[in-house]
Design a protein around this motif. Structure first.
Motif, PDB file in Angstrom:
ATOM      1  N   ARG A   1       0.831  -1.184   0.000  1.00 42.50           N
ATOM      2  CA  ARG A   1       0.000   0.000   0.000  1.00 42.50           C
ATOM      3  C   ARG A   1       0.879   1.251   0.000  1.00 42.50           C
ATOM      4  N   HIS A   2       0.417   2.278  -0.684  1.00 41.04           N
ATOM      5  CA  HIS A   2       1.174   3.529  -0.717  1.00 41.04           C
ATOM      6  C   HIS A   2       1.367   4.102   0.682  1.00 41.04           C
ATOM      7  N   GLU A   3       0.352   4.021   1.509  1.00 36.26           N
ATOM      8  CA  GLU A   3       0.438   4.561   2.868  1.00 36.26           C
ATOM      9  C   GLU A   3       1.563   3.896   3.662  1.00 36.26           C
ATOM     10  N   ASP A   4       1.742   2.603   3.477  1.00 33.77           N
ATOM     11  CA  ASP A   4       2.815   1.880   4.160  1.00 33.77           C
ATOM     12  C   ASP A   4       4.189   2.313   3.637  1.00 33.77           C
ATOM     13  N   THR A   5       4.262   2.572   2.349  1.00 38.71           N
ATOM     14  CA  THR A   5       5.512   3.007   1.735  1.00 38.71           C
ATOM     15  C   THR A   5       5.923   4.379   2.267  1.00 38.71           C
ATOM     16  N   ILE A   6       4.961   5.268   2.468  1.00 36.63           N
ATOM     17  CA  ILE A   6       5.247   6.595   3.010  1.00 36.63           C
ATOM     18  C   ILE A   6       5.815   6.482   4.416  1.00 36.63           C
ATOM     19  N   ALA A   7       5.191   5.677   5.242  1.00 32.90           N
ATOM     20  CA  ALA A   7       5.667   5.483   6.622  1.00 32.90           C
ATOM     21  C   ALA A   7       7.065   4.877   6.621  1.00 32.90           C
ATOM     22  N   ARG A   8       7.300   3.889   5.777  1.00 31.12           N
ATOM     23  CA  ARG A   8       8.605   3.233   5.707  1.00 31.12           C
ATOM     24  C   ARG A   8       9.677   4.202   5.209  1.00 31.12           C
ATOM     25  N   GLY A   9       9.346   5.000   4.196  1.00 34.68           N
ATOM     26  CA  GLY A   9      10.302   5.974   3.670  1.00 34.68           C
ATOM     27  C   GLY A   9      10.693   7.011   4.707  1.00 34.68           C
TER      28      GLY A   9
END
Length: 82
Positions: A1-9
């Motif tokens: 999910r994009h939201e997970d990618t933002i948090a990880r980044g």
């Protein structure tokens, strides 16, 4: 999910805790590329910020009315949507 990618980044690169909010803008690009821009919440302020890595050399917070002069126009347009 994009939201997970933002948090990880946020966690992996500058060492910040970020939570994605609403989708602000999305567009598709060349071939399989997609750009998605989310409003996000920074939890804990800049505590934990790690500078000096190859990707993050400097970081500061700005109010929408006081954005830096060298900021690209496309990024200013995105900030205006927030």
């Amino acid at each position: 999910r994009h939201e997970d990618t933002i948090a990880r980044g946020g966690r992996e690169e500058p060492g910040l805790t970020v939570k994605a909010g609403r989708l602000v803008k999305a567009r598709s690009g060349l071939r399989y590329r997609i750009e998605s821009c989310y409003r996000a919440v920074l939890n804990g302020g800049l505590n934990g910020l790690e500078l000096g890595q190859k990707k993050v050399l400097e970081a500061r917070l700005f109010s929408p009315d006081d954005l830096p002069a060298g900021m690209p126009e496309a990024h200013r347009d995105l900030a205006a949507l927030l």
